[in-house]
Design an enzyme around this catalytic site. Structure first.
Site, PDB file in Angstrom:
ATOM      1  N   ARG A 194     -19.537  60.865  -0.055  1.00  0.00           N
ATOM      2  CA  ARG A 194     -19.596  62.246   0.747  1.00  0.00           C
ATOM      3  C   ARG A 194     -20.517  62.186   1.707  1.00  0.00           C
ATOM      4  NH1 ARG A 194     -20.000  65.579  -4.469  1.00  0.00           N
ATOM      5  NH2 ARG A 194     -20.120  67.199  -2.833  1.00  0.00           N
ATOM      6  N   ARG A 200     -14.776  70.474   9.192  1.00  0.00           N
ATOM      7  CA  ARG A 200     -15.502  69.372   8.599  1.00  0.00           C
ATOM      8  C   ARG A 200     -15.172  68.278   9.599  1.00  0.00           C
ATOM      9  NH1 ARG A 200     -16.340  70.643   2.806  1.00  0.00           N
ATOM     10  NH2 ARG A 200     -17.629  69.076   1.846  1.00  0.00           N
ATOM     11  N   ARG A 215     -26.296  69.810 -10.413  1.00  0.00           N
ATOM     12  CA  ARG A 215     -25.264  70.755 -10.200  1.00  0.00           C
ATOM     13  C   ARG A 215     -24.347  71.182 -11.233  1.00  0.00           C
ATOM     14  NH1 ARG A 215     -22.494  71.643  -4.290  1.00  0.00           N
ATOM     15  NH2 ARG A 215     -21.805  69.792  -4.936  1.00  0.00           N
ATOM     16  N   LYS A 251     -25.202  75.368   0.989  1.00  0.00           N
ATOM     17  CA  LYS A 251     -24.152  76.125   1.501  1.00  0.00           C
ATOM     18  C   LYS A 251     -23.581  77.112   0.758  1.00  0.00           C
ATOM     19  CE  LYS A 251     -21.951  72.609   2.875  1.00  0.00           C
ATOM     20  NZ  LYS A 251     -22.741  71.652   2.362  1.00  0.00           N
ATOM     21  N   ARG A 272     -18.922  68.916 -11.664  1.00  0.00           N
ATOM     22  CA  ARG A 272     -17.811  68.376 -10.692  1.00  0.00           C
ATOM     23  C   ARG A 272     -17.291  66.919 -10.783  1.00  0.00           C
ATOM     24  NH1 ARG A 272     -18.966  71.223  -4.986  1.00  0.00           N
ATOM     25  NH2 ARG A 272     -18.025  69.418  -4.064  1.00  0.00           N
TER      26      ARG A 272
HETATM   27  P1  ADP Z   1     -23.607  72.855  -1.265  1.00  0.00           P
HETATM   28  O1  ADP Z   1     -22.471  74.073  -1.160  1.00  0.00           O
HETATM   29  O2  ADP Z   1     -24.234  72.674   0.285  1.00  0.00           O
HETATM   30  O3  ADP Z   1     -22.720  71.648  -1.570  1.00  0.00           O
HETATM   31  P2  ADP Z   1     -24.728  74.195  -3.556  1.00  0.00           P
HETATM   32  O4  ADP Z   1     -24.991  75.603  -2.751  1.00  0.00           O
HETATM   33  O5  ADP Z   1     -23.759  74.138  -4.538  1.00  0.00           O
HETATM   34  O6  ADP Z   1     -24.656  73.077  -2.091  1.00  0.00           O
HETATM   35  O7  ADP Z   1     -26.264  73.767  -3.933  1.00  0.00           O
HETATM   36  C1  ADP Z   1     -26.275  72.522  -4.767  1.00  0.00           C
HETATM   37  C2  ADP Z   1     -27.129  72.564  -5.863  1.00  0.00           C
HETATM   38  O8  ADP Z   1     -28.579  72.995  -5.292  1.00  0.00           O
HETATM   39  C3  ADP Z   1     -26.839  73.734  -6.865  1.00  0.00           C
HETATM   40  O9  ADP Z   1     -26.860  73.270  -8.211  1.00  0.00           O
HETATM   41  C4  ADP Z   1     -27.596  74.722  -6.433  1.00  0.00           C
HETATM   42  O10 ADP Z   1     -28.061  75.675  -7.648  1.00  0.00           O
HETATM   43  C5  ADP Z   1     -29.131  74.180  -6.111  1.00  0.00           C
HETATM   44  N1  ADP Z   1     -29.535  74.520  -5.021  1.00  0.00           N
HETATM   45  C6  ADP Z   1     -29.241  75.402  -3.725  1.00  0.00           C
HETATM   46  N2  ADP Z   1     -30.198  75.659  -3.192  1.00  0.00           N
HETATM   47  C7  ADP Z   1     -31.253  75.562  -3.750  1.00  0.00           C
HETATM   48  C8  ADP Z   1     -32.896  75.520  -3.402  1.00  0.00           C
HETATM   49  N3  ADP Z   1     -33.139  76.225  -2.251  1.00  0.00           N
HETATM   50  N4  ADP Z   1     -33.630  74.807  -4.293  1.00  0.00           N
HETATM   51  C9  ADP Z   1     -33.115  74.173  -5.158  1.00  0.00           C
HETATM   52  N5  ADP Z   1     -31.976  73.878  -5.564  1.00  0.00           N
HETATM   53  C10 ADP Z   1     -31.006  74.625  -4.789  1.00  0.00           C
HETATM   54  P1  AMP Z   2     -17.175  71.158  -0.982  1.00  0.00           P
HETATM   55  O1  AMP Z   2     -16.901  72.060  -1.998  1.00  0.00           O
HETATM   56  O2  AMP Z   2     -17.381  71.797   0.377  1.00  0.00           O
HETATM   57  O3  AMP Z   2     -18.220  70.172  -1.567  1.00  0.00           O
HETATM   58  O4  AMP Z   2     -16.001  70.378  -0.879  1.00  0.00           O
HETATM   59  C1  AMP Z   2     -15.500  69.313  -1.944  1.00  0.00           C
HETATM   60  C2  AMP Z   2     -14.458  68.596  -1.518  1.00  0.00           C
HETATM   61  O5  AMP Z   2     -13.202  69.290  -1.052  1.00  0.00           O
HETATM   62  C3  AMP Z   2     -14.836  67.537  -0.050  1.00  0.00           C
HETATM   63  O6  AMP Z   2     -15.454  66.751  -0.485  1.00  0.00           O
HETATM   64  C4  AMP Z   2     -13.417  67.310   0.292  1.00  0.00           C
HETATM   65  O7  AMP Z   2     -12.733  66.328  -0.287  1.00  0.00           O
HETATM   66  C5  AMP Z   2     -12.520  68.680   0.306  1.00  0.00           C
HETATM   67  N1  AMP Z   2     -13.026  69.693   1.393  1.00  0.00           N
HETATM   68  C6  AMP Z   2     -13.444  70.757   1.440  1.00  0.00           C
HETATM   69  N2  AMP Z   2     -13.518  71.465   2.660  1.00  0.00           N
HETATM   70  C7  AMP Z   2     -12.778  70.352   3.335  1.00  0.00           C
HETATM   71  C8  AMP Z   2     -12.166  70.205   4.663  1.00  0.00           C
HETATM   72  N3  AMP Z   2     -12.789  71.368   5.632  1.00  0.00           N
HETATM   73  N4  AMP Z   2     -11.535  69.370   5.298  1.00  0.00           N
HETATM   74  C9  AMP Z   2     -11.094  68.137   4.470  1.00  0.00           C
HETATM   75  N5  AMP Z   2     -11.589  68.112   3.028  1.00  0.00           N
HETATM   76  C10 AMP Z   2     -12.532  69.379   2.701  1.00  0.00           C
END
Ligand code: ADP
Ligand code: AMP
Length: 220
Positions: free
Chosen positions: A172, A88, A127, A13, A161
């Protein structure tokens, strides 16, 4: 455009939001990034959020909704935004609807990124994000930085993270299935959901997203 991105943690995302926000010329609003900025600035909100985030649970609605509302009301979001990680759960979706109604505006789409569990687990495990800006996202195999441990964008230190540990990831994913997935049905009733496959190269996923949003021309 006003878009909500939904999908399991690790679906990509944030990665897609950065690219789509640039193409659609709207700000990328990530509640996770906002919480992480609060944590690094050691604000009261950050201290509260950290305990929930480290356990893989949702931060309470009241503070989350207030923070998201405050961000959406900033000037750069006047003509649109891309919400990443908010809403969420169904209560947050209802609160967002109320807010939009008050402003007399509507969402254009809810973009649902689908990816199998084994893939999102691999993406999360590898990541790495930048200390300076958690929107600078890398992966140890899929998006290696030119120099290990160093952000290509700003030279900041890359780290894993706290909530990307294996134990927290399971919670999660569970939280996603039980609390977040129901918002997809909530938005289906409003006819807003477009689902795309989040597998494959990042560029291809962006193409699919633009096509689904009927904004292919933005990729010129
Ligand atoms: P989210 O925001 O949904 O938690 P991220 O955008 O942070 O996910 O992506 C999670 C991990 O996967 C990151 O390390 C990113 O670089 C990697 N990633 C994202 N899209 C792809 C893809 N299409 N193919 C491979 N790796 C990806
Ligand atoms: P993310 O960066 O989207 O993976 O979010 C990391 C963490 O932040 C989540 O696991 C939650 O603990 C918190 N968080 C982010 N967005 C929300 C939301 N809309 N509502 C509640 N907790 C959130």
């Amino acid at each position: 455009m006003r878009i909500v991105l939904v999908g399991p943690p690790g679906a990509g995302k944030g990665t897609q939001a950065t690219r789509l926000a640039e193409k659609l010329r709207v700000p990328h609003i990530s509640t996770g990034d906002l919480f992480r900025a609060n944590i690094s600035q050691q604000t009261e909100l950050g201290k509260l959020a950290k305990s929930y985030m480290d356990a893989g649970n949702l931060v309470p609605d009241e503070v989350t909704i207030a923070m998201a509302k405050d961000r959406m009301e900033q000037a750069d979001a006047e003509n649109g935004f891309l919400l990443d990680g908010f809403p969420r759960n169904v209560s947050q979706a209802e609160a967002l609807d109320e807010l939009l109604k008050t402003e007399g505006i509507k969402l254009d789409a809810v973009l649902d990124l689908e990816a199998p569990e084994e893939e999102v687990v691999k993406r999360i495990a590898g990541r790495r994000i930048c200390r300076n800006d958690s929107a600078h996202v890398f992966h140890v195999s899929y998006k290696k930085p030119a120099k290990e441990g160093v952000c290509d964008v700003c030279g900041g230190e890359l780290y894993q993270r706290d909530d990307d540990s294996e134990a927290t990831v399971r919670t999660r994913l569970e939280v996603y299935h039980t609390q977040t997935e129901p918002i997809i049905d909530y938005y289906k009733v409003q006819g807003l959901v477009v689902t795309i496959e989040a597998m494959g190269p990042v560029d291809e996923v962006t193409q699919r997203a633009l096509k689904a949003l009927k904004r292919e021309d933005d990729d010129k």
